[in-house]
Design an enzyme around this catalytic site. Structure first.
Site, mmCIF file in Angstrom:
data_model
loop_
_atom_site.group_PDB
_atom_site.id
_atom_site.type_symbol
_atom_site.label_atom_id
_atom_site.label_comp_id
_atom_site.label_asym_id
_atom_site.label_seq_id
_atom_site.Cartn_x
_atom_site.Cartn_y
_atom_site.Cartn_z
ATOM 1 N N ASP A 168 7.209 -37.874 -84.440
ATOM 2 C CA ASP A 168 5.775 -37.915 -84.674
ATOM 3 C C ASP A 168 5.428 -39.274 -85.269
ATOM 4 O OD1 ASP A 168 3.117 -36.991 -85.000
ATOM 5 O OD2 ASP A 168 3.546 -36.495 -87.085
ATOM 6 N N GLU A 186 -9.440 -36.743 -95.495
ATOM 7 C CA GLU A 186 -10.584 -36.294 -96.266
ATOM 8 C C GLU A 186 -10.604 -36.942 -97.638
ATOM 9 O OE1 GLU A 186 -10.568 -32.063 -96.394
ATOM 10 O OE2 GLU A 186 -11.694 -31.887 -94.526
#
Length: 1356
Positions: free
Chosen positions: A413, A657
């Protein structure tokens, strides 16, 4: 309660709906049935909360354990052999003696299993007896009971810092907003707080909770292990349905934080809870080496059959040579003699009993012990320890350590694996204007220079002070979440008091410390602009502003706000303040009451000289003194605007966030509080706005965005703030009736997004939408209906979200940097030198992923990179044909030739890289073009897959593993990597910023990607080489020793007689020669760790299985036959013609075989330690001690021949010592000569590496540099590069990172596909000829003509 009422309740408890039972769970409160027996309880069919993870009971242990052990073929085999020895006509030993080896193995294994199960029993007992509070109808209050007493339908109360005993539907919270904060670290490893809210409509006005009045029926889904899914509804007596989801569920094992108390009804208990359904324990796999061992055991079985057949035929032939029945052949019980043929048949089984040791009974036990030892050394490697997180490598799969040394493909990843997953706010575009945040870039650059000790600093840049440093001077320390001093640990009544502190997730200074852009800060601090913009909103729907952009950053998220001490009380005081300020006049007046510091900061801003339009590049030739002064000046300003006197802590579920919230806070838009129905923000001037949250549309991978629906506190309009991927937001903009201004803003923002992506930044778009009251009411009714359903709930909620998120107004975009982890480029380079092909599978967009690929050296200088983003099948053929043009004809291959292929063979052509996007992968799998994709990928040194889903990741891994028949490894850090991790042969999870779901699904867990280098190249090589050599040695040892008995059969008429005492034969393999090979398999080091890391190509020996090949196995078998012949015939010829007895003849053979077997191992040991010497010498001493004692006390152990005093007599005879020395030397001489020749003449890379270990550190490092310089071929041969290409390549290298390249992207957006330069490879060479416009144009022409014809197929 009357009998009629009781009977009606019983009938209600029995009432069931069979048609729904298979789909949903129906439960009601247990309180009305509290006095009834269990069989009358309405929820009796559901599991209770008692946990039992043990496998055995006291009575079932022996039969169940034996049953499990007999699943191993080796155990069954030896039990059958032992039972066969009880048959008088075929027995070879004493029946009781034959049972000793298998009984020892079974008993040791049983003891290990019993100890493990007892530990599980103790853990279960401790957990089941933990106290909790359950509501009692009799007591009219919550009473203390144990966890095991909790049942589905009970009402349970939990308090602050208490662990939740079961899965509870939240109905009450002491928080006035109906919120309960939980920490899920025990479940998924995430330490950030998560909000759970009570079911809608259950908030009591007075804050009290009365469970006895609960009369609703709960319908929810069946138990599942999906932590992120829960749905159902409450059916109230008035037939009104109230939906609930995962935000209303408290999960077992989580801990309540920052909430005094919460209560609810249990929906899942015990083994049906999500925590227990996810508790699968350690993973067990079969390694590649183990599969080979099983095959070779079958060869040994075949060899045993042949040897026993020879013995049976020999016995038959020998009996046939006698004219009459020999006198030594006894009759049977009926006084009848058995025929020679039948005697030969019986002798076959006798020989099986005699030669049974040929099958290594202790091999599997030894392998398990060795792997435990290897795991111990891996987990205690100091280089794999992370001091920052105080964590070390975890080995969750106990039996595949040797597979670490045979990996050929790595699938990784990107976010959180190659990068740190620490999101740093870098740039933003608001209303089409780009703000490059130069001060922030300089500060981050200064931090990099400070952190990096190995980097060569060419230009000395001034270090810009961090805002955090100024805060520390003021005495404000970094904030941590503080829990209550009283810890309940399941009960309110415990007297222990201690304090627990956890690091707040995503709160490092790198992430939280944002230096604002001065131009943008000036706009946000202009209060008149704010009032005008917001007043204008009430007259013009959909109007966008700078303030809306930052409000969206602060509001559109799921960040939990807490404070250092009693955070909810602070929020309560804040909310009471807001109630007193509820009217618009109070809010407008609050704009005028600006703090004095803010006024000073605004006045100071007016004195700042107007800056020129800043360049898109972060770098530039600026005055260092000006940088320092400006940064210092702004830090002083920010202290009045951004400092946090309330001590707020932001706990985000994702680092993206957190980065956006801290960026908004840097500009004065501080998120103060968040509740399920309200979010509060403080503006730069000190005014406080409280937005009513009407709904939240959570992020999902399908929509690729999230939205929050709020009511504006000033205009009272319904506003939707949305953030998400640019590919998702740009398609949803209001295309009808868009003004030219909005079109220009969208066009400029898209160019800025392309710029951010090319710089490797993660991009997000911010948008808004204003809804009318009628439109919102209509949508809300449909949304509530969708929430109240169970079937197709996700699909219906998705439809409502998509329906709302249309015709958006673009506010701006953000660029967030996700930095590479330390040593990622060096690690990937080392892995590629080791012959490992690295694929990166990511969900990021093309430009971002490609930029990171160059940064981490996945794509190198000289690579020709092909980008596939098409649905056309012909493009794949076109690309493959283009690759073949540069490939030698000898490299052409078919499907048969790719099986086992790893890397493209070295050639004189260029090297290739492949970038393929998700939609192209979908086309490949749907059109059955997998083999063409593999053929193309086989020619590429690296592959990058962009925009791929978790299922596509696992499909790619499965395709390579199954079609190429290679060992694969997957590594990731998030829940979206779980499928990929579980599909590969070895799965590695990184315990990073995204929780522990990847770790829990993995075989090994590490903290940084760089640890993969030593784990594979060092520990992988060691584990494979040690275990492979040990297994080969075990086969040799058993075959060599058994052949002594086999050769003796030729001189005893194949009668199945042994010249060695049975007890010494059993002890030989069980004790005398068992521990040295185990120590060899655990501690031997053929090459040092430093050399293995310096020469990664040594890893290829494991990939090619050079330590354990089929030829190696048979060569060792031949060597064992040779050594057995020597060890038998030299003593035989020595004592030939003498009158010694059978055991006196066998004792020298037994002793010689011990010396030969141990010295054979000594030749193979490459690194001697005191432990090796101790076990080798100890084995010899143990043999002589046992033999001497046994000979001294065994007067009548084996009649008629007894070993009494035989060993003592042999040790008094000089011939015995002469035989031992000569026989051992002759037996080992060929192997020793071969090893000498291999180390002198046939210098393999391993032999050369071992020679390097003998040098000093400086000399070894120099030799390694010389070795690598001789073996590394040039990437692009000069004979293939024309003068024009050579000039073009060199110019493109300097051109790639220049501002000219960025200007081309912005000036010619329609041609961006043709002029894409992601195949240009230089990221470090600065362009120094930007003033020469002719040279710029010439380089651009060459780049276009040379590459746009075939390298980029996205335009198709």
């Amino acid at each position: 309660m009357g009998s009629l009422e009781v009977w009606s309740l019983i009938k209600q408890g029995w009432r069931r709906k069979p048609e729904q039972e298979d789909k949903v769970r129906r439960l009601i409160s247990n309180l009305p049935y509290e006095d009834l027996r269990r069989k009358y309880q309405p929820n009796r069919q559901y599991a209770n909360n008692s946990i039992k993870t043990t496998k055995y009971t006291v009575w079932s242990f022996i039969p169940m354990n034996l049953f499990e052990q007999f699943h191993r073929f080796a155990n069954v085999y030896f039990v059958v052999i032992a039972m066969l020895n009880f048959v008088p006509i075929v027995n070879a030993f004493e029946p009781g003696v034959a049972l000793i080896p298998i009984c020892v193995i079974l008993i040791l294994t049983a003891i290990k299993d019993a100890w493990e199960d007892f530990r599980r029993y103790q853990a279960d007992k401790q957990l089941n007896n933990m106290p909790c509070s359950i509501y009692s109808r009799k007591e009219k209050d919550f009473v203390s009971k144990c966890w095991k007493d909790v049942r589905v339908g009970d009402f349970v109360k939990v308090v602050c810092n208490e662990v939740i005993p079961a899965d509870i539907l939240l109905l009450h919270s002491s928080d006035p907003n109906g919120v309960c904060h939980i920490e899920t670290a025990n479940l998924d490893g995430e330490t950030n707080l998560k909000q759970r809210q009570i079911v809608r409509g259950f908030a009591a006005p007075d804050g009290s909770f009365q469970p006895e009045y609960f009369s609703s029926i709960i319908y929810c889904e069946k138990p599942s292990n999906n932590l992120n899914r829960f749905k159902g509804y409450l059916d109230k007596p008035d037939k009104k349905k109230i939906g609930f989801g995962k935000e209303n569920l408290l999960l077992r094992g989580c801990t309540v934080r920052n909430t005094d108390e919460a209560a609810g009804i249990v929906v899942y208990a015990g083994h049906e809870t999500k925590a227990m359904l996810n508790n699968k324990g350690p993973r067990y796999k079969r390694s590649k080496l183990e599969r080979k061992v099983n095959t070779d055991v079958l060869f040994c079985v075949a060899l045993l059959f042949i040897m026993c057949l020879i013995g049976a035929l020999g016995y038959f032939i020998w009996l046939e040579t006698f004219p009459d029945i020999p006198p030594f052949v006894p009759p049977d019980s009926n006084n009848n003699y058995i025929s020679p043929a039948l005697s030969g048949f019986y002798m076959f089984f006798t020989m099986v009993i005699l030669l049974q040791v040929l099958i290594p009974i202790s091999l599997y036990v030894s392998i398990e012990l060795i792997k435990v030892g290897q795991i111990f050394f891996i987990t205690n490697d100091i280089d794999l320890y992370d001091e920052e997180t105080d964590s070390r490598i975890q080995c969750r799969a106990l039996n595949i350590t040797e597979d670490l040394g045979q990996i050929k493909y790595i699938f990784s990843d990107k976010t959180g694996t190659l990068t740190e997953n620490k999101m740093v706010f870098r740039r933003c575009s608001v209303m089409g204007i780009e703000y490059c945040h130069r001060e922030n870039a300089l500060r981050l650059g200064a931090q990099c220079e400070t952190i990096s000790d190995d980097e060569d600093i060419v230009f000395q840049k001034p270090k810009v002070p961090s805002r955090l440093q100024y805060r520390q001077k003021k005495g404000i320390s970094s904030l941590r979440r503080s829990q209550s001093a009283r810890t309940h640990m399941g009960a309110r009544y415990q007297s222990e008091v201690f304090t627990i502190t956890n690091e707040v997730a995503f709160s490092s200074p790198l992430e939280t410390d944002v230096a604002p852009d001065r131009r943008l800060l000036r706009v946000t601090c202009d209060e008149k602009t704010q009032i005008q913009e917001w007043c204008r909103v009430s007259h013009c729907n959909g109007s966008a502003s700078f303030m809306d952009f930052f409000l969206a950053l602060a509001i559109c998220n799921t960040v939990v706000v807490s404070t250092a001490m009693l955070p909810r009380q602070r929020v309560s005081r804040l909310q009471s303040l807001l109630k007193r300020m509820g009217s618009l006049s109070h809010i407008v007046n609050s704009f005028q009451s600006i703090p004095e510091k803010s006024s000073k900061s605004r006045s100071s801003l007016k004195d700042v000289k107007e800056e020129e339009a800043e360049d898109y590049s972060d770098s530039g030739s600026n005055n260092p003194s000006r940088r320092n002064s400006s940064a210092s000046h702004h830090s002083e300003e920010e202290r009045g605007t951004v400092s946090d006197p309330n001590g707020l802590c932001y706990e985000a579920e994702s680092p993206d966030e957190a980065a956006l919230v801290y960026a908004a806070k840097a500009y004065g838009f501080t998120l103060l509080a968040r509740a399920p129905d309200r979010v509060t923000v403080r503006l730069p001037q000190g005014a406080v706005l409280s937005f009513e949250v009407l709904d939240t549309l959570a992020f999902d991978s399908t929509r690729k965005r999230m939205s929050v629906v709020v009511r504006h506190p000033i205009t009272r309009e319904v506003v939707i703030y949305t953030k998400g991927a640019d590919s998702a937001i740009m398609e949803l903009l209001d295309c009808h009736g868009r003004s030219n201004k909005r079109k220009k803003i969208a066009s400029k923002t898209q160019r800025h997004l392309d710029l951010y992506a090319s710089a490797g930044l993660r991009t997000l778009c911010i948008a808004k939408k204003v809804l009318s009251e009628q439109a919102y009411d209509d949508w809300a009714s449909i949304r509530q209906e969708a929430e109240s359903t169970i079937d197709n709930r996700e699909e219906l909620l998705m439809e409502t979200a998509v329906h709302l998120e249309t015709n958006l107004t673009l506010l701006g975009a953000t660029g967030i940097e996700d930095r590479l982890q330390d040593d990622v480029p060096a690690t990937i380079a080392a892995l590629r030198e080791a012959g490992i092909q690295v694929w990166v599978l990511t969900g990021d967009k093309n430009e971002t992923a490609v930029n990171i690929a160059y940064s981490c050296r996945l794509f190198n200088q000289g690579d020709m990179v092909f980008t596939l983003n098409t649905d056309s099948r012909s493009i794949l053929d076109c690309t493959l044909g283009e690759v073949r043009r540069y490939t030698a004809p000898s490299q052409s291959w078919s499907f048969q030739s790719i099986v086992g292929a790893v890397m493209p063979t070295e050639s004189t052509g260029p090297t290739f890289g492949l970038v393929i996007e998700g939609r192209t992968l979908s086309m490949v799998f749907e059109a059955h073009l997998q083999m063409k994709l593999l053929e193309l990928a086989r020619h590429c040194r690296s592959v990058l897959c962009c925009r791929v889903t978790p299922l596509q990741k696992s499909a790619v891994v499965k395709l390579v593993r199954n079609k190429l028949k290679v060992m694969t490894l997957s590594i990731g850090d998030g829940a979206n990597d779980v499928n990929m991790i579980q599909t590969a042969d070895i799965g590695i999870g990184i315990s990073g910023q995204e929780g522990m779901q990847a770790v829990m699904a993995s075989d090994f867990a590490i903290t940084h990607f760089k640890h993969l280098k030593k784990l594979l190249l060092v520990h992988g090589h060691w584990c494979y080489s040690r275990l492979a050599k040990m297994v080969i040695y075990f086969f040799y040892k058993n075959v060599m020793y058994v052949n002594l008995l086999f050769w003796y059969q030729f001189y005893c008429g194949f009668s199945g007689t042994a010249m060695i005492d049975y007890w010494l034969m059993i002890f030989f393999n069980l004790f005398f020669t068992s521990t040295p090979p185990i120590m060899f398999g655990i501690m031997d080091r053929d090459i040092s760790a430093e050399t293995l890391l310096g020469l990664p190509e040594l890893y290829k020996t494991g990939q090619n299985s050079e330590f354990y090949k089929r030829a190696t196995f048979w060569i060792v078998m031949l060597d064992a036959f040779y050594q057995s012949l020597v060890c038998f015939f030299i003593p035989y010829w020595t004592y030939q013609g003498s009158d010694i007895d059978i055991f006196t003849f066998g004792t020298p053979m037994n002793t010689v075989s011990l010396f030969t077997i141990l010295l054979h191992l000594a030749i193979e040991i490459k690194s001697w330690t005191a432990i090796h010497w101790g076990f080798m010498v100890g084995s010899v001493l143990l043999y002589f001690i046992v033999a001497l004692i046994f000979s001294a006390i065994c007067i009548n152990c084996n009649p008629p021949s007894n070993p009494y005093w035989i060993m003592e007599n042999q040790m008094a005879d000089p011939v015995f010592y002469l035989v031992c020395i000569i026989t051992t030397v002759v037996a080992l001489l060929p192997r020793y000569i071969i090893r000498v020749l291999q180390g002198t003449l046939a210098l393999s890379p391993l032999v050369q590496a071992r020679k390097l270990d003998r040098l000093s550190t400086e000399a070894r490092d120099q030799q390694i540099k010389n070795w690598k310089s001789q073996r590394s071929p040039s990437e692009v041969p000069t004979n293939l590069v024309s003068p024009v290409d050579s000039f073009s390549n060199s110019f493109e290298q300097s051109f790639y990172n220049s501002s000219l390249e960025r200007e081309i992207r912005i000036s010619f957006p329609s041609c961006s596909l043709s002029f894409r330069l992601q195949f240009l490879f230089c990221t470090n060479i600065q362009y120094r000829s930007e003033s020469t416009s002719f040279m710029k144009l010439f380089a651009l022409c060459i780049s276009s003509l040379k590459y746009c014809s075939f390298l980029d197929f996205t335009s198709y």
